[in-house]
Design an enzyme around this catalytic site. Structure first.
Site, short mmCIF file in Angstrom:
data_model
loop_
_atom_site.label_atom_id
_atom_site.label_comp_id
_atom_site.label_asym_id
_atom_site.label_seq_id
_atom_site.Cartn_x
_atom_site.Cartn_y
_atom_site.Cartn_z
N PRO A 9 0.79 -1.23 0.00
CA PRO A 9 0.00 0.00 0.00
C PRO A 9 0.83 1.28 0.00
O PRO A 9 1.89 1.36 0.61
CB PRO A 9 -0.83 -0.10 1.28
CG PRO A 9 -0.15 -1.09 2.14
CD PRO A 9 0.58 -2.01 1.22
N ASN A 10 0.32 2.23 -0.74
CA ASN A 10 0.84 3.60 -0.85
C ASN A 10 2.13 3.71 -1.67
O ASN A 10 2.59 4.83 -1.90
CB ASN A 10 1.03 4.24 0.53
CG ASN A 10 -0.28 4.35 1.27
OD1 ASN A 10 -1.27 4.82 0.71
ND2 ASN A 10 -0.32 3.89 2.50
N ARG A 17 4.91 11.46 -2.09
CA ARG A 17 4.69 11.42 -0.65
C ARG A 17 6.02 11.44 0.10
O ARG A 17 6.96 10.78 -0.28
CB ARG A 17 3.89 10.18 -0.25
CG ARG A 17 4.61 8.86 -0.57
CD ARG A 17 3.83 7.65 -0.11
NE ARG A 17 3.90 7.50 1.31
CZ ARG A 17 4.10 6.37 1.94
NH1 ARG A 17 4.25 5.25 1.27
NH2 ARG A 17 4.15 6.32 3.25
N TYR A 22 11.22 8.95 1.35
CA TYR A 22 11.16 7.98 0.26
C TYR A 22 11.81 8.45 -1.04
O TYR A 22 11.90 7.67 -1.99
CB TYR A 22 9.70 7.59 -0.01
CG TYR A 22 9.04 6.98 1.20
CD1 TYR A 22 9.41 5.72 1.65
CD2 TYR A 22 8.07 7.67 1.91
CE1 TYR A 22 8.82 5.16 2.78
CE2 TYR A 22 7.46 7.11 3.03
CZ TYR A 22 7.84 5.86 3.45
OH TYR A 22 7.26 5.31 4.56
N ASN A 74 8.10 -5.55 -1.17
CA ASN A 74 8.05 -4.42 -0.25
C ASN A 74 6.62 -4.38 0.27
O ASN A 74 5.73 -3.84 -0.38
CB ASN A 74 8.40 -3.11 -0.96
CG ASN A 74 8.43 -1.94 0.00
OD1 ASN A 74 7.87 -2.00 1.08
ND2 ASN A 74 9.07 -0.85 -0.41
N ALA A 77 3.28 -0.77 4.62
CA ALA A 77 2.66 -0.75 5.95
C ALA A 77 2.23 -2.14 6.43
O ALA A 77 2.18 -2.39 7.64
CB ALA A 77 1.45 0.18 5.96
N HIS A 80 4.18 -4.45 9.18
CA HIS A 80 4.01 -4.40 10.63
C HIS A 80 2.67 -4.95 11.10
O HIS A 80 2.39 -4.92 12.30
CB HIS A 80 4.16 -2.95 11.10
CG HIS A 80 5.18 -2.20 10.31
ND1 HIS A 80 6.54 -2.44 10.40
CD2 HIS A 80 5.04 -1.23 9.36
CE1 HIS A 80 7.17 -1.64 9.55
NE2 HIS A 80 6.30 -0.92 8.91
N ASP A 87 1.65 -15.65 6.04
CA ASP A 87 1.20 -17.01 5.81
C ASP A 87 1.18 -17.37 4.33
O ASP A 87 1.51 -18.49 3.96
CB ASP A 87 -0.18 -17.23 6.43
CG ASP A 87 -0.16 -17.27 7.96
OD1 ASP A 87 0.94 -17.33 8.54
OD2 ASP A 87 -1.25 -17.21 8.55
N GLU A 98 12.92 -9.25 1.20
CA GLU A 98 12.15 -8.13 1.75
C GLU A 98 12.89 -6.82 1.45
O GLU A 98 14.09 -6.72 1.67
CB GLU A 98 11.99 -8.32 3.26
CG GLU A 98 11.16 -7.27 3.94
CD GLU A 98 11.01 -7.53 5.43
OE1 GLU A 98 10.37 -6.70 6.09
OE2 GLU A 98 11.56 -8.53 5.95
N HIS A 100 12.69 -2.46 1.82
CA HIS A 100 12.11 -1.22 2.36
C HIS A 100 12.98 -0.06 1.91
O HIS A 100 14.21 -0.12 2.04
CB HIS A 100 12.04 -1.25 3.89
CG HIS A 100 11.21 -2.37 4.39
ND1 HIS A 100 9.84 -2.35 4.33
CD2 HIS A 100 11.56 -3.57 4.92
CE1 HIS A 100 9.38 -3.49 4.81
NE2 HIS A 100 10.40 -4.25 5.17
N SER A 102 13.02 3.05 3.11
CA SER A 102 13.59 3.70 4.30
C SER A 102 14.13 2.62 5.25
O SER A 102 13.82 1.44 5.11
CB SER A 102 12.53 4.54 5.02
OG SER A 102 11.52 3.70 5.57
N ARG A 107 13.18 4.29 12.35
CA ARG A 107 11.96 5.11 12.34
C ARG A 107 11.16 4.89 13.62
O ARG A 107 11.70 4.49 14.64
CB ARG A 107 11.17 4.78 11.08
CG ARG A 107 11.98 5.18 9.82
CD ARG A 107 11.22 5.14 8.55
NE ARG A 107 10.07 6.03 8.60
CZ ARG A 107 9.06 5.93 7.75
NH1 ARG A 107 9.06 5.02 6.81
NH2 ARG A 107 8.04 6.77 7.83
N ARG A 111 7.27 0.69 13.55
CA ARG A 111 7.81 0.25 12.26
C ARG A 111 8.98 -0.73 12.41
O ARG A 111 9.42 -1.30 11.43
CB ARG A 111 8.26 1.45 11.43
CG ARG A 111 7.12 2.33 10.98
CD ARG A 111 7.60 3.35 9.97
NE ARG A 111 6.68 4.44 9.83
CZ ARG A 111 5.62 4.44 9.01
NH1 ARG A 111 5.38 3.41 8.25
NH2 ARG A 111 4.83 5.49 8.96
#
Length: 143
Positions: A9-10, A17, A22, A74, A77, A80, A87, A98, A100, A102, A107, A111
Site C-alpha cells: 500500500p501507498n 509522498r 522515500y 516491499n 505498511a 508491521h 502465511d 524483503e 524497504h 527507508s 523510524r 515500524r
C-alpha cells in the site's frame, strides 16, 4: 529465472509522498531501473502493486502456478500488521527478499517490527530504491 516484484500500500504514491523519507523516484522509475538491470542479468521480471491485502495474497498464490523462482516484496505498511501475507509467503515456499526504501529500524517504534524479516532470504532496508536492485542481484545469485 522469473521474479515477481510485489509492492504494498501507498507505494503507488512514490515521488509524491514524504520525499524526505522515500525520495523523488516514482514506482514507474523503479520498474524501469529494475527492468534494465533484469535485462542485463537475463531474467524475467513482473510487477504488481496493490493497496489491498487480499490482492497481494492472490498475487503470491498465483506466483506458484506461474513458476516464479523468487519474489522481491516491499510489503510497506503491511510489514508491521499482516500475518495473512506472511502465511501466504510461507504457503508458496518461494524464496523472497524483503525490501524497504527507508530504514524501518531507524523510524518510529511500531515500524521496527516486521512480520517478514525472519522468513526472508535477505532484507534490504534503508538503501532507497536501490534496495530493489540489490534484492534482484541477490535473487539471481541465490538461484
Amino acid at each position: 529465472m522469473k521474479i515477481l516484484v510485489l509492492n504494498g500500500p501507498n507505494l503507488n504514491m512514490l515521488g509524491m509522498r514524504e520525499e524526505d523519507i522515500y525520495g523523488s523516484e516514482t514506482l514507474d522509475d523503479v520498474k524501469m531501473k529494475l527492468r534494465d538491470r533484469a535485462k542485463d542479468l537475463d531474467c524475467y521480471i513482473s510487477f504488481y502493486q496493490s493497496n489491498a491485502e487480499h490482492e497481494l495474497i492472490d498475487a503470491i498464490h498465483s506466483a506458484l502456478k506461474n513458476n516464479i523462482d523468487a519474489i522481491i516484496f516491499n510489503p510497506a505498511a503491511y510489514t508491521h500488521t499482516s500475518v495473512a501475507l506472511r502465511d501466504a509467503i510461507l504457503a508458496v515456499k518461494i524464496p523472497f527478499f524483503e525490501v524497504h526504501i527507508s530504514d524501518i529500524n531507524a523510524r518510529e517504534d511500531f515500524r521496527k517490527k516486521s512480520y517478514f524479516s525472519d522468513i526472508a532470504k535477505k532484507v534490504f532496508s534503508g538503501f532507497g530504491t536501490n534496495g530493489y536492485i540489490l534484492a534482484l542481484e541477490e535473487a539471481i545469485k541465490n538461484k
